[in-house]
Scaffold this active site. Structure first.
Site, mmCIF file in Angstrom:
data_model
loop_
_atom_site.group_PDB
_atom_site.id
_atom_site.type_symbol
_atom_site.label_atom_id
_atom_site.label_comp_id
_atom_site.label_asym_id
_atom_site.label_seq_id
_atom_site.Cartn_x
_atom_site.Cartn_y
_atom_site.Cartn_z
ATOM 1 N N TYR A 50 -3.137 -12.056 2.961
ATOM 2 C CA TYR A 50 -2.803 -11.802 1.557
ATOM 3 C C TYR A 50 -1.637 -12.666 1.064
ATOM 4 O O TYR A 50 -1.843 -13.636 0.334
ATOM 5 C CB TYR A 50 -2.478 -10.317 1.348
ATOM 6 C CG TYR A 50 -3.656 -9.419 1.550
ATOM 7 C CD1 TYR A 50 -4.556 -9.161 0.518
ATOM 8 C CD2 TYR A 50 -3.893 -8.815 2.785
ATOM 9 C CE1 TYR A 50 -5.655 -8.336 0.702
ATOM 10 C CE2 TYR A 50 -4.987 -7.994 2.985
ATOM 11 C CZ TYR A 50 -5.866 -7.763 1.946
ATOM 12 O OH TYR A 50 -6.961 -6.960 2.134
ATOM 13 N N LYS B 161 0.817 -1.216 0.000
ATOM 14 C CA LYS B 161 0.000 0.000 0.000
ATOM 15 C C LYS B 161 0.849 1.264 0.000
ATOM 16 O O LYS B 161 0.366 2.333 -0.400
ATOM 17 C CB LYS B 161 -0.943 0.010 1.203
ATOM 18 C CG LYS B 161 -1.755 -1.261 1.375
ATOM 19 C CD LYS B 161 -2.561 -1.634 0.132
ATOM 20 C CE LYS B 161 -3.378 -2.885 0.390
ATOM 21 N NZ LYS B 161 -4.108 -3.345 -0.802
ATOM 22 N N TYR C 296 -12.545 -14.274 3.198
ATOM 23 C CA TYR C 296 -11.493 -13.285 3.421
ATOM 24 C C TYR C 296 -10.976 -13.357 4.853
ATOM 25 O O TYR C 296 -11.758 -13.345 5.813
ATOM 26 C CB TYR C 296 -12.033 -11.888 3.140
ATOM 27 C CG TYR C 296 -11.062 -10.777 3.474
ATOM 28 C CD1 TYR C 296 -10.156 -10.319 2.530
ATOM 29 C CD2 TYR C 296 -11.047 -10.196 4.736
ATOM 30 C CE1 TYR C 296 -9.252 -9.311 2.832
ATOM 31 C CE2 TYR C 296 -10.145 -9.186 5.052
ATOM 32 C CZ TYR C 296 -9.255 -8.752 4.092
ATOM 33 O OH TYR C 296 -8.368 -7.763 4.409
#
Length: 331
Positions: free
Chosen positions: A289, A49, A263
């Site tokens: 992730y 990010k 998730y």
């Protein structure tokens, strides 16, 4: 692709290393594996990010913002890096954390990334799952503006065309490194979630005519929905930077076979991938992730997806601080 036309906060430590994973390659007995170390981007323990925030925060400063608003799941890597970026740049930060993951450990909302969010001074508001979180963030921005603040609202994952520029830049950076090393890259593999990382990589590699395919291992959505989300964002990103003809739909490929129950919810393959990479390469992956992304890469190697003489680059998107919220899985 002249990315210097866009404002940039210069938060990212770049270029990040492009390294061979010799031990893991020997252990798996398949293609030659490489890792693009975007866990080393430098901000708040690093992660993908930060590249997006370079451009997002650059735009926020250009617009005269005095605070940023964003959203994510409780253990969001994006929120952690956004909170740190805001502090570094002298901006306020208000975040919405969605209770998206069921059946969590007792300290899930206090440890890992949430602890770091608070340490960086973010104002945290927890939300129930199931709503439109980006819409909620926009509404929060309007609330702050009504109080006289100047908010800049960042979507979840930093995944809009401005944020995706960070991974257009990463693709160009990786190509430069590979060319300097004499490395032929046959495949790029990474975890794909909010779509910005994959969209940027696809635009960067496609727009430079590299011929390098990108495979996203989905961590949340079914394949068709993930591919459509990535392709839509890739199209808007290509338009932003002026790539003529857009992005072909068939350049966007995702594999949703490693999501598991949902998730942020553990899978045996994710746990084993994190253990294996830690014990062969001394690298820390995260449970949401990069752990599932690596589980996908390992599974595809075992299924014969890649030729033995090919070079496969795994983009490590960071997030190891979330391991502490999942510690019980490894005990």
């Amino acid at each position: 692709m002249h990315l210097s036309r866009f404002p940039r906060a210069r938060l990212c430590h770049a270029p990040t290393p492009l390294e061979p994973m010799l031990n893991l390659s020997r252990e798996l007995g398949g293609p030659s594996l490489w890792v693009k170390r975007d866990d080393c981007t430098g901000l708040a323990t690093g992660g993908n990010k930060t590249r997006k925030l370079d451009f997002l925060m650059g735009e926020a400063l250009e617009r005269g913002a005095d605070c940023v608003v964003t959203q994510g799941a409780v253990q969001s890597n994006h929120v952690r890096q956004t909170a740190a970026a805001a502090t570094r740049l002298g901006l306020g930060c208000v975040v919405l954390l969605e209770r998206r993951v069921p059946h969590t450990e007792a300290d899930y909302e206090r440890t890992g990334n949430v602890f770091l969010d608070r340490l960086f001074g973010a104002e945290i508001r927890f939300c129930a799952t199931g709503g439109d979180m980006n819409a909620a963030a926009e509404a929060l921005g309007e609330e702050l503006a009504a109080d006289g603040r100047r908010p800049y609202v960042i979507p979840g994952g930093g995944s809009n065309p401005t944020g995706a520029l960070g991974y257009v830049s990463c693709a160009l950076e990786t190509l430069t490194q590979a060319n300097d090393m004499g490395l032929r890259i046959d495949h790029v593999v990474h975890a794909t979630g909010s779509a910005g990382t994959q969209a940027g990589l696809v635009v960067g590699f496609t727009g430079s005519n590299s011929g390098i395919p990108v495979l996203g291992i989905s961590v949340r959505q079914p394949r068709e929905r993930q591919e459509e989300a990535v392709h839509g964002l890739a199209q808007r990103t290509a338009e932003l930077i002026g790539i003529r003809g857009g992005i072909d739909r068939d350049t966007v490929v995702a594999d949703a076979g490693y999501v598991g129950p949902g998730y942020g919810q553990p899978t045996p393959e994710m746990v084993e991938a994190i253990r294996l990479v830690a014990r062969t390469e001394g690298l820390l992956l995260d449970p949401v992730y990069s752990g599932k992304g690596m589980a996908g890469l390992i599974g595809l190697i075992q299924a014969g997806r890649f030729a033995d003489k090919e070079n496969v680059v795994f983009v490590h998107t960071g997030g190891a601080s979330a391991l502490f919220a999942y510690q019980g899985l490894f005990e």
